[in-house]
Design a protein around this motif. Structure first.
Motif, PDB file in Angstrom:
ATOM      1  N   LYS A   1      29.031  26.057  75.507  1.00 19.68           N
ATOM      2  CA  LYS A   1      29.377  25.754  76.904  1.00 19.68           C
ATOM      3  C   LYS A   1      28.206  26.067  77.850  1.00 19.68           C
ATOM      4  O   LYS A   1      28.407  26.401  79.015  1.00 19.68           O
TER       5      LYS A   1
ATOM      6  N   ASP B   1      26.260  24.058  79.121  1.00 20.93           N
ATOM      7  CA  ASP B   1      26.185  23.053  80.183  1.00 20.93           C
ATOM      8  C   ASP B   1      26.941  23.485  81.437  1.00 20.93           C
ATOM      9  O   ASP B   1      26.709  22.933  82.529  1.00 20.93           O
TER      10      ASP B   1
ATOM     11  N   SER C   1      25.688  23.025  73.816  1.00 18.86           N
ATOM     12  CA  SER C   1      26.883  22.455  74.429  1.00 18.86           C
ATOM     13  C   SER C   1      27.513  21.510  73.420  1.00 18.86           C
ATOM     14  O   SER C   1      26.946  20.462  73.111  1.00 18.86           O
TER      15      SER C   1
END
Length: 442
Positions: free
Chosen positions: A299, A301, A333
């Motif tokens: 995660k 991003d 990501s």
């Protein structure tokens, strides 16, 4: 050749997973009275002379409903039906054909696959009268069976043998070159299944924002160029005090078992949540199993100012994940695919490091130099004499000494770090066994 594929399908809670476990001869699928436990496709092998085939268990099919995960489970089941050469359609024989069973039957007819209709939970002969109404489904003679007690299994195999004669066989993609087994582990809802789907390039595992979606460990074969991996997506591992359901407790136990059987583990962390205490515990499970580790911070991003946070994450991993101080880390990501394939490169690196073999003469030259820098005063000092490598994956060494009881922790740590640096073992775990010349081990 793997043999043909047989799919077990049907509505929720009719005993599909119990039948799967009965046929594969082990408890691979989680079984409970709670409906909807099986959600993904779970594969196994059946060897019953002269039959040999692959078997896939599917989640409970509920066409035309809006129940949680219903659409995702249906998609997984439809994929399995498309892969299979023969279908076992399981119903609860004591209940009879429900509206959901009729909807499933309609869908199965369109598959143009041979179907064995099984009326499960018929534990005694007196219950067999209940199965006659299943003729209305138009799928042939229903087979009374009790997956729990094994009743009717011989006739099931006889019916399957008839259909399997003309079923297409599947290629055994693992027979020539066994793939690298990679377990994807972590807390619930950190993106393990999303990462697997990104790597594989299809919706192999159900993805949801609800923690705890994955219950079974799911194996998926992945080929990248000439490299081959068996990716194992596992259930999220919570703190023991937060594991309430019996099903989830068994899922966590299975996740730990799959750490034991992997060649390398990928620990997935949530970049938006920081490092939790449970992350350190999971790293400890991997460390105790002596498995190479790659840390994937998912995660990424979603993080603002990512460049300035990257160094902080590196420091936190080294400081707080004490079992992963030397493990390679990658910021990824699963949603966008950013650096996802880099994980496989790092897995290759740590696995290769764990495969290194050191010649005995070279090993003992190192030991002599290492011992010289750790001279201990006094008559009762700890002394090492010689060493030999006893195995790989993980690298294992027997070090012969005057008294294993005198091998202080600091000396062991020094020798391990020196050995790691000298021969390039990198982040691979190392097992060192100290032995006396009298044969005592520590």
């Amino acid at each position: 050749m793997l043999g043909p594929l047989v799919a077990i399908v049907g509505a929720p809670n009719v005993g599909k997973s119990t039948l799967f476990n009965r046929m594969v001869g082990k408890r691979d699928a989680i079984v409970t009275r709670q409906p909807g436990v099986t959600r993904d496709r779970l594969y196994g092998e059946v060897n019953r002379d002269p039959l040999r085939f692959r078997l896939v268990d599917t989640g409970g099919m509920t066409p035309n409903t809006a129940a949680p995960f219903a659409a995702e489970i249906m998609q997984q089941a439809i994929t399995a039906i498309g892969e299979a050469g023969v279908l076992i359609f399981v119903l609860d024989g004591r209940v009879g054909a429900t509206a959901i069973d009729r909807d499933v039957a309609t869908l199965l007819r369109k598959s143009n696959r041979p179907i064995v209709l099984v009326a499960n939970k018929i534990d005694t002969e007196k219950h067999e009268i209940l199965v006659h109404e299943l003729h209305e489904l138009g799928l042939g003679e229903p087979l009374p069976l009790s997956a729990e007690h094994g009743r009717g299994m011989n006739e099931l195999y006889e019916r399957l043998e008839t259909h399997l004669e003309n079923a297409p066989e599947q290629e055994d993609e693992t027979a020539i070159d066994p793939p690298l087994r990679v377990a994807i582990v972590g807390r619930p809802n950190v993106g393990k299944s999303s990462l697997l789907n990104r790597l594989v390039g299809e919706q192999r595992v159900m993805v949801s924002d609800i923690p705890g979606t994955t219950r079974d460990a799911i194996d998926t074969l992945l080929t990248v160029g000439e490299r081959r991996y068996l990716l194992i997506d596992t259930a999220g591992i919570r703190r023991p005090g937060r594991v309430r359901e019996h099903v989830e407790r068994y899922s966590v136990m299975r996740a730990k078992t799959n750490i034991e059987r992997c060649d390398a583990a990928v620990l997935v962390l949530d970049a938006t949540d920081g490092i939790a205490a449970q992350d350190t515990h999971i790293a400890g499970y991997i460390h105790d199993a002596y498995k190479p580790l790659v840390v994937a911070v998912n995660k990424w991003d979603l993080i603002e100012g990512r460049e300035k946070h990257a160094k902080k994450w590196e420091e936190d991993v080294r400081e707080r994940l004490r079992f992963a101080k030397k493990a390679p880390m990658v910021l990824i990501s699963a949603l966008t695919g950013q650096r996802a394939l880099k994980i496989l490169d790092l897995v290759d690196t740590v696995h290769a490091a764990g495969s290194i073999r050191v010649g005995t003469s070279e090993l003992n030259r190192w030991l002599e130099q290492a011992a010289a820098s750790q001279k201990q005063a006094g008559k009762q000092a700890f002394r090492v004499y010689y060493a030999t490598q006893t195995g790989v994956l993980p690298p294992r060494f027997a070090i012969f000494c005057n008294d294993p009881d005198k091998a202080h922790f600091s000396v062991k740590r020094y020798l391990e770090n020196s050995l790691r640096d000298r021969f390039g073992f990198g982040a691979s775990p190392i097992r060192m066994q100290f032995r006396s010349r009298r044969g005592e081990d520590r």
